[in-house]
Scaffold this active site. Structure first.
Site, mmCIF file in Angstrom:
data_model
loop_
_atom_site.group_PDB
_atom_site.id
_atom_site.type_symbol
_atom_site.label_atom_id
_atom_site.label_comp_id
_atom_site.label_asym_id
_atom_site.label_seq_id
_atom_site.Cartn_x
_atom_site.Cartn_y
_atom_site.Cartn_z
ATOM 1 C CG HIS A 157 -1.897 -1.323 1.340
ATOM 2 N ND1 HIS A 157 -1.791 -2.315 2.408
ATOM 3 C CD2 HIS A 157 -2.751 -1.549 0.419
ATOM 4 C CE1 HIS A 157 -2.739 -2.945 2.243
ATOM 5 N NE2 HIS A 157 -3.384 -2.724 0.936
ATOM 6 C CB CYS A 259 2.211 -3.486 43.163
ATOM 7 S SG CYS A 259 2.836 -2.705 44.911
ATOM 8 C CB CYS A 269 1.341 -6.720 45.696
ATOM 9 S SG CYS A 269 3.179 -6.406 45.856
ATOM 10 C CB CYS A 309 -42.872 7.838 64.511
ATOM 11 S SG CYS A 309 -44.271 7.064 64.439
ATOM 12 C CB CYS A 327 -40.265 -5.855 61.803
ATOM 13 S SG CYS A 327 -41.987 -5.239 61.800
#
Length: 509
Positions: A157, A259, A269, A309, A327
């Protein structure tokens, strides 16, 4: 093949670079690597070498030469192959001589330099001149130019020089691509070699950027090399074998080679990585939401309790469910026993309460260890500022008949203090993931002893040191930092012994 003929390493463009890095990169193949390489021994004789930018280029060129002396292919092709194998010379040699070289070059996206060439009848001088003057259309800008004005790769090309230059400049400067620039043709994956890039690019800035990208790829792909993570440091560290050991750059930065984070003993690490990710992402925000809010049992919208409440009414206009905050069951069965939920204990409600308590407990655990981790990190920053005040105290002591050597105990004390702070900081990361057992209790006792002695030393160094009884003060400071050193060693020895004997069990959270 002699690398001196390669455009990548020798500039024959006639342009003078505005920066020294260009010339150094071009001519580095003519200079042998310095024999005075800076080496240090660290924990367990972990040897490493500090490479400056010039030495990095020299080392890369030496690797290319070493391989090219055996395979005898163009140097730029050798560089692409080495990059494909992450600069593992042995692996490249093994694949190169396994009998399937065509597959190797295809995987590396280069045209094999050993491909068969079909013999063609020789053209006369007149035919050659006619062919070079024949106009060919560039497939990018569609301008008709003489064939000699077009440039291409081995894939066949060809495009005009201006289009190639614009294409390469965009890839290098805008996209930050170096070693992976493919042919400009549509769906052609053949990589552009270094010689072609350096011959087509005329702008010194673009050349320098390309050279930096290639060098950066060389370090990042090489498992035995790592850039120093300190800001504005261009050095790299080269080791004989990769391991989670401390490396000390010439700029003074000490980091874990495995690391790249600050040296983080005693935590490994993998757990430090999880901890950093846990601190950076929004997981703890989710934990807070889980610990302080609940979902409406009907429409599942998130609700926060803002009053005393426990009778909750969902504010979702399409829901309006009445339920108990405690609950999560319907409010109606509660009758007159407003705050007595023992009558309502269905499996779903019990599961919701258990999940709520678990989230709250996990959040409290994280905050406990995170607060102590951040506290030591903050203290470590303040301890580094101690060096300035200690320097003043050392100068004052020298005015009271103490030599420069005699006052170095203060500098040593601050060094030990900073080491202990950093170790303590990472012990809380280690402890966060640690399951409770007999050895973990011993670890926490050692951690407590080190923490107490470190705080004592820190407090003592921040006091005003007067000229009276300087010898007595010197002895006390030395005793305190030596005790801190011994407690730090005891803690680390116990942790490493636990690693060797598999004492530690972890909570994967």
């Amino acid at each position: 093949m002699d690398l001196d003929d390669d455009i990548l390493y020798e500039d024959d463009s006639g342009n003078e670079s505005s920066e020294n890095g260009d010339d150094q990169f071009m001519e580095m193949n003519m200079e042998p690597e310095s024999s005075s390489s800076q080496k240090r021994d660290e924990v367990d004789d972990f040897q490493f070498e500090i490479l400056t930018p010039d030495k990095i280029v020299s080392h890369m060129v030496d690797c290319i030469k070493e391989v090219n002396a055996v395979v005898e292919i163009p140097a730029t092709t050798t560089r692409i192959l080495l990059n494909h194998f992450r600069w593992d010379k042995e692996k490249l040699m093994e694949r190169y001589y396994d009998g399937d070289q065509d597959k190797l070059f295809t995987e590396a996206h280069v045209i094999s330099p050993h491909r068969s060439i079909v013999s063609k009848p020789k053209k006369t001088t007149r035919q050659t001149a006619a062919a070079s003057s024949a106009e060919v259309t560039c497939e990018i800008c569609f301008l008709s130019l003489p064939s000699k004005g077009l440039t291409g790769l081995e894939c066949g090309h060809k495009f005009c020089t201006l289009c190639w230059t614009e294409y390469l400049t965009t890839k290098i400067m805008d996209e930050g691509m170096g070693q992976t620039i493919s042919c400009a043709a549509h769906k052609c994956d053949i990589l552009v070699d270094d010689a072609t890039v350096m011959s087509l690019i005329r702008d010194p800035r673009v050349k320098l950027k390309y050279q930096h990208l290639i060098t950066n790829s060389f370090v990042e792909c090489n498992r035995l090399m790592r850039w120093c993570p300190a800001p504005d440091c261009g050095n790299a560290v080269k080791v004989a074998y990769s391991d989670a050991k401390p490396a000390l750059c010439s700029c003074g930065h000490r980091f874990c080679f495995a690391c790249g984070e600050n040296w983080h003993e005693p935590v490994r690490c993998v757990w430090l990585k999880k901890w950093i990710r846990k601190c950076d992402d929004d997981s703890e925000t989710s934990n807070w939401i889980a610990a302080n809010t609940k979902e409406c049992p009907k429409c599942r919208i998130t609700i926060e309790k803002d009053g005393g409440c426990n009778h909750m009414i969902c504010k979702n206009q399409n829901c309006k469910a009445d339920f108990c905050w405690v609950c999560l069951g319907p409010w109606e069965p509660h009758g007159s026993s407003w705050y007595n939920c023992n009558r309502f204990d269905e499996d779903d409600a019990k599961k919701a309460r258990d999940n709520q308590e678990l989230s709250r407990s996990m959040l409290q655990r994280y905050l406990f260890y995170c607060n102590r981790y951040m506290n030591h990190m903050q203290s470590l920053k303040f301890e580094h500022k101690l060096y300035a005040s200690i320097k003043v105290k050392m100068e004052e002591m020298q005015q009271h008949n103490m030599s420069w050597i005699e006052v170095q105990f203060l500098h040593k004390a601050v060094d030990v203090l900073c080491q202990c702070r950093q170790t303590l900081m990472f012990t809380y990361v280690f402890a966060f993931y640690l399951k409770k057992n007999n050895q973990s209790i011993i670890f926490e006792d050692n951690q407590k002893d080190l923490e107490n002695s470190t705080e004592t030393l820190s407090e003592f160094l921040e006091r005003d040191i007067t000229s009276e009884l300087l010898v007595d003060i010197k002895q006390k400071v030395q005793d305190k930092y030596r005790y801190c050193e011994s407690r730090r060693k005891v803690l680390l020895d116990h942790v490493y012994e636990g690693y060797d004997k598999d004492w530690w069990e972890y909570i994967d959270i």
